[in-house]
Design an enzyme around this catalytic site. Structure first.
Site, short mmCIF file in Angstrom:
data_model
loop_
_atom_site.label_atom_id
_atom_site.label_comp_id
_atom_site.label_asym_id
_atom_site.label_seq_id
_atom_site.Cartn_x
_atom_site.Cartn_y
_atom_site.Cartn_z
N HIS A 84 0.82 -1.22 0.00
CA HIS A 84 0.00 0.00 0.00
C HIS A 84 0.85 1.27 0.00
O HIS A 84 0.36 2.33 -0.33
CB HIS A 84 -0.93 0.01 1.22
CG HIS A 84 -2.04 -0.99 1.11
ND1 HIS A 84 -3.33 -0.63 0.79
CD2 HIS A 84 -2.06 -2.34 1.25
CE1 HIS A 84 -4.09 -1.72 0.76
NE2 HIS A 84 -3.33 -2.77 1.03
N ASP B 215 3.99 9.19 -1.16
CA ASP B 215 2.77 8.51 -0.72
C ASP B 215 2.46 7.39 -1.71
O ASP B 215 2.60 7.59 -2.92
CB ASP B 215 1.60 9.51 -0.70
CG ASP B 215 0.62 9.27 0.43
OD1 ASP B 215 0.51 8.11 0.87
OD2 ASP B 215 -0.03 10.23 0.86
P1 ADQ Z 1 -2.72 6.27 4.66
O1 ADQ Z 1 -1.31 6.67 4.84
O2 ADQ Z 1 -3.51 6.12 5.89
O3 ADQ Z 1 -2.86 4.95 3.80
P2 ADQ Z 1 -4.59 7.71 2.79
O4 ADQ Z 1 -4.57 6.97 1.54
O5 ADQ Z 1 -4.67 9.18 2.62
O6 ADQ Z 1 -3.34 7.46 3.72
O7 ADQ Z 1 -5.85 7.22 3.61
C1 ADQ Z 1 -6.21 7.84 4.78
C2 ADQ Z 1 -7.67 7.52 5.09
O8 ADQ Z 1 -7.92 7.95 6.43
C3 ADQ Z 1 -8.63 8.27 4.18
O9 ADQ Z 1 -9.72 7.45 3.89
C4 ADQ Z 1 -9.04 9.47 5.03
O10 ADQ Z 1 -10.32 9.98 4.77
C5 ADQ Z 1 -8.96 8.90 6.42
N1 ADQ Z 1 -8.65 9.98 7.36
C6 ADQ Z 1 -7.59 10.80 7.36
N2 ADQ Z 1 -7.70 11.72 8.34
C7 ADQ Z 1 -8.86 11.48 8.96
C8 ADQ Z 1 -9.57 12.10 10.04
N3 ADQ Z 1 -9.11 13.18 10.69
N4 ADQ Z 1 -10.73 11.57 10.41
C9 ADQ Z 1 -11.22 10.49 9.77
N5 ADQ Z 1 -10.62 9.88 8.74
C10 ADQ Z 1 -9.46 10.37 8.35
C11 ADQ Z 1 -1.94 4.01 3.22
C12 ADQ Z 1 -0.90 4.62 2.25
C13 ADQ Z 1 -1.61 5.42 1.17
C14 ADQ Z 1 -2.63 4.54 0.45
C15 ADQ Z 1 -3.55 3.84 1.44
C16 ADQ Z 1 -4.45 2.80 0.76
O11 ADQ Z 1 0.02 5.45 2.96
O12 ADQ Z 1 -0.66 5.93 0.23
O13 ADQ Z 1 -3.42 5.35 -0.40
O14 ADQ Z 1 -2.78 3.14 2.43
O15 ADQ Z 1 -3.71 1.89 0.04
#
Ligand code: ADQ
Length: 469
Positions: free
Chosen positions: A155, A356
């Site tokens: 991921h 990312d």
């Molecule tokens: P993450 O590093 O966690 O995931 P991301 O893909 O942005 O990063 O996903 C974060 C999730 O958490 C999103 O669904 C977002 O809405 C939610 N989130 C963030 N802040 C929040 C808050 N304050 N309250 C509620 N929800 C919140 C890892 C990898 C990424 C990859 C994903 C999926 O680092 O690059 O996209 O896995 O494979």
């Protein structure tokens, strides 16, 4: 016909209360088709872990939880996974904390988990392993003579060869990765890095069919960009907006786990540069940054938290007035429906990671918009999402002036251009939602022909195993 066995560090909750994320929904859908099992760490550690998986039945699939001692869990999860692999794979080798006990715990957890899976796996099951916490699993399963096809999806990013070599155990990691039948990445960028790492460290040879020949066996590789439940998130935002007042000022929004890879200080520096260069926008816009804490026990995370508090205080002190607060900083998680509405009522989405794997917030921001008056996404060139979301305003997160320019462009963008960019982005996302992501990966894993030692493929290519549409 076999089952799908998903393995990840965390499993969804036993009662279904944490099923709202797109990934969980997509995998549950895939699991429900053929009956399946999701294996992950129990939410609580135990000084006397059970010797078997603890099974829980959900209506469509089972959950198998494994327990670990608190110290082992800490060294495996906060230690090796998040103080060695996470920084290294995000190119932050300066933050790696190498402790021999971390590597030992990481290997130990994979061994134990493999032994538990070996008790339940049948030859025609498909095993789909998720993410950097679990890299040695295929190797350990094969040591135990488990014969199923085993796929792995990373991921987070895979860096280039030189950065990868900064990890003390890089040769082991490359070898463990090569033990999978299929390895999936978020982007072509990361896939290219893997091919290069295999070429240089294991004399891997790329074949015409896209697989690699490594140490006498064939490894399939592919880029499978993850996504979200696009129309579901759109509906959530539209419904929530019916009972919500729009923001009083045009709003910029950032939503991220509080993590040094997300480029939060750089984002604030860009916003500060924007306010400094364009006094006409002061008191006319506001930035809402939502950043819930994660991995608070790791030092690098404590540092980013206090840096961000300092920077937002600094901007508010420099530009704020009695009536206007330039940065609103919320340090906690929010329910998804509230987040969806906040996205919809924000004129600009700021997604500025330094590195990312994908970044789902970029996709959620676009999905949440009102297509008749959409906001503008500003996206880092280093987010995996930038490979697909080319109609966003693509920026270099290391350059505050570039971010400042993009903020001005976004705020001044005419409606017709906003609609044009949004409709192109939305159309792409709609075609490539998370169901398609899991279906594509499973289809390719299913097509892998693993040869038994006598050269016979034990799995007919036409196994009637259904995939999600
Ligand atoms: P993450 O590093 O966690 O995931 P991301 O893909 O942005 O990063 O996903 C974060 C999730 O958490 C999103 O669904 C977002 O809405 C939610 N989130 C963030 N802040 C929040 C808050 N304050 N309250 C509620 N929800 C919140 C890892 C990898 C990424 C990859 C994903 C999926 O680092 O690059 O996209 O896995 O494979």
């Amino acid at each position: 016909m076999g089952r799908l066995i998903v393995v990840s560090n965390r499993a969804p909750s036993v009662d279904g209360s944490s099923d709202s994320g797109g990934l969980v929904v997509a995998l549950i859908e895939a699991l429900a088709k053929n009956g399946g099992l999701w294996i992950g760490c129990a939410p609580e550690q135990s000084d006397t872990p059970t010797e078997d998986l603890v099974f829980h039945q959900r209506p469509d699939f089972d959950i198998g939880l494994f327990e670990l001692e608190p110290e082992l869990y800490r060294d495996y999860y906060l230690g090796y996974s998040n103080s060695v692999l996470w920084p290294a794979l995000h190119g932050r080798v300066d933050l790696i904390d190498v402790q021999p006990r971390y590597a030992k715990a990481y290997r130990e957890v994979a061994k134990r988990l493999a032994a538990l899976i070996a008790k339940t796996a049948r030859d025609d099951d498909l095993i789909w392993v998720h993410d950097y916490q679990m890299i040695p699993l295929a190797h350990e399963l094969k040591e135990l003579n488990v014969k199923c096809r085993i796929g792995f999806f990373l991921h987070i990013p895979l860096p280039d060869l030189q950065t990868f070599k900064a990890i003390p155990d890089w040769k082991d990691l490359a070898k463990w990765l090569s033990d999978y039948d299929l390895i999936g990445f978020q982007t072509r960028r990361d896939l290219g890095h893997m091919i290069n790492i295999f070429r240089h460290t294991m004399r891997g040879e790329l074949r015409a069919n896209g697989t690699m020949g490594i140490a006498g066996r064939e490894v399939a590789l592919g880029s499978f960009p993850i996504s979200i439940d696009v129309s579901g998130f759109r509906r959530l935002a539209a419904k929530g907006a019916e009972n919500t007042e729009p923001a009083p000022l045009p709003r910029l929004i950032g939503v991220d786990r509080l993590d040094y890879s997300k480029g939060l200080p750089q984002r604030l520096a860009g916003y500060e540069a924007f306010l400094a260069r364009h006094p006409e926008f002061r008191s006319k816009v506001a930035l809402l940054q939502i950043a819930p804490p994660t991995r608070d026990d790791v030092d690098a995370y404590k540092a980013i938290r206090s840096e961000l508090e300092h920077l937002s205080g600094h901007i508010n002190g420099r530009f704020g007035t009695v009536e206007w607060t330039p940065v609103q900083y919320i340090h906690r998680a929010m329910p998804r429906n509230e987040l969806a509405v906040l996205f919809r009522f924000s004129r600009v989405g700021l997604v500025t990671p330094l590195f990312d794997g994908m970044n789902l917030v970029a996709k959620e921001y676009v999905a949440a918009q009102d297509e008749t008056d959409p906001g503008v996404l500003i996206l880092s060139q280093f987010a995996g999402a930038a490979e697909e979301m080319t109609e966003a305003l693509i920026i270099n997160p290391h350059d505050p002036e570039d971010i400042a320019r993009a903020i001005k462009t976004a705020l001044e963008m005419p409606l017709a251009e906003r609609i044009g960019r949004h409709s192109a982005l939305y159309a792409h996302l709609d075609q490539h939602n998370v169901g398609r992501w899991s279906a594509a990966f499973l289809k390719q894993l299913l097509s892998v022909q693993r040869l038994s030692p006598d050269g016979v493929a034990p799995f007919p290519g036409s196994t009637p195993w259904t995939q999600t549409a």
